[in-house]
Write a protein that holds these residues in place. Structure first.
Motif, mmCIF file in Angstrom:
data_model
loop_
_atom_site.group_PDB
_atom_site.id
_atom_site.type_symbol
_atom_site.label_atom_id
_atom_site.label_comp_id
_atom_site.label_asym_id
_atom_site.label_seq_id
_atom_site.Cartn_x
_atom_site.Cartn_y
_atom_site.Cartn_z
ATOM 1 N N HIS A 82 -6.698 -48.083 -85.989
ATOM 2 C CA HIS A 82 -5.820 -47.732 -84.872
ATOM 3 C C HIS A 82 -4.376 -47.709 -85.373
ATOM 4 N N SER A 115 -0.576 -47.747 -83.837
ATOM 5 C CA SER A 115 0.175 -47.996 -82.607
ATOM 6 C C SER A 115 1.564 -48.529 -82.945
ATOM 7 N N ARG A 138 -7.696 -43.657 -84.609
ATOM 8 C CA ARG A 138 -7.244 -43.459 -83.228
ATOM 9 C C ARG A 138 -5.737 -43.652 -83.169
ATOM 10 N N HIS A 194 -2.385 -44.011 -81.007
ATOM 11 C CA HIS A 194 -1.911 -44.438 -79.687
ATOM 12 C C HIS A 194 -0.492 -43.922 -79.467
ATOM 13 N N GLY A 254 0.726 -46.942 -75.326
ATOM 14 C CA GLY A 254 -0.405 -47.746 -75.761
ATOM 15 C C GLY A 254 -1.754 -47.079 -75.583
ATOM 16 N N LYS A 255 -1.802 -45.974 -74.845
ATOM 17 C CA LYS A 255 -3.056 -45.268 -74.615
ATOM 18 C C LYS A 255 -3.391 -44.381 -75.813
ATOM 19 N N ILE A 256 -4.693 -44.238 -76.088
ATOM 20 C CA ILE A 256 -5.118 -43.356 -77.172
ATOM 21 C C ILE A 256 -4.802 -41.922 -76.783
ATOM 22 N N ARG A 257 -4.021 -41.247 -77.636
ATOM 23 C CA ARG A 257 -3.653 -39.863 -77.352
ATOM 24 C C ARG A 257 -4.389 -38.878 -78.239
ATOM 25 N N SER A 281 -7.725 -38.774 -81.566
ATOM 26 C CA SER A 281 -8.677 -39.453 -82.420
ATOM 27 C C SER A 281 -9.158 -38.462 -83.458
#
Length: 80
Positions: A5, A7, A52, A54, A58-61, A63
């Motif tokens: 991830h 972020s 992924r 983010h 904070g939301k996954i934008r 992948s």
């Protein structure tokens, strides 16, 4: 296989790269693009998986499947 991830770390003002399920951060980068590249390299080295990305909220934008990982979607990726 390993999923990563990317972020934003607001305290450090850098982009954080973290392996899914890990307690420690794998690395930091100054830009999201650089962090995404590092995460993909780490994923390749561990046999592929998902990276992924983010957004600042904070939301996954996004992948991305890193080979030889299995893409859960059969459609072609038009962003990368």
């Amino acid at each position: 296989m390993a999923n990563y991830h990317v972020s934003k770390d607001n305290e450090k003002q850098q982009w954080r790269i973290k392996k899914e399920g890990a307690t420690k951060v794998s690395g930091y980068a100054d830009t999201q693009k650089e962090a995404e590249k590092i995460a993909k390299e780490l994923s390749v080295n561990s046999g592929g998986g998902e990276v992924r990305i983010h957004g600042l909220d904070g939301k996954i934008r996004d992948s991305d499947t890193v080979k030889p990982g299995n893409d859960p979607r059969s459609s072609k990726d038009t962003k990368h």
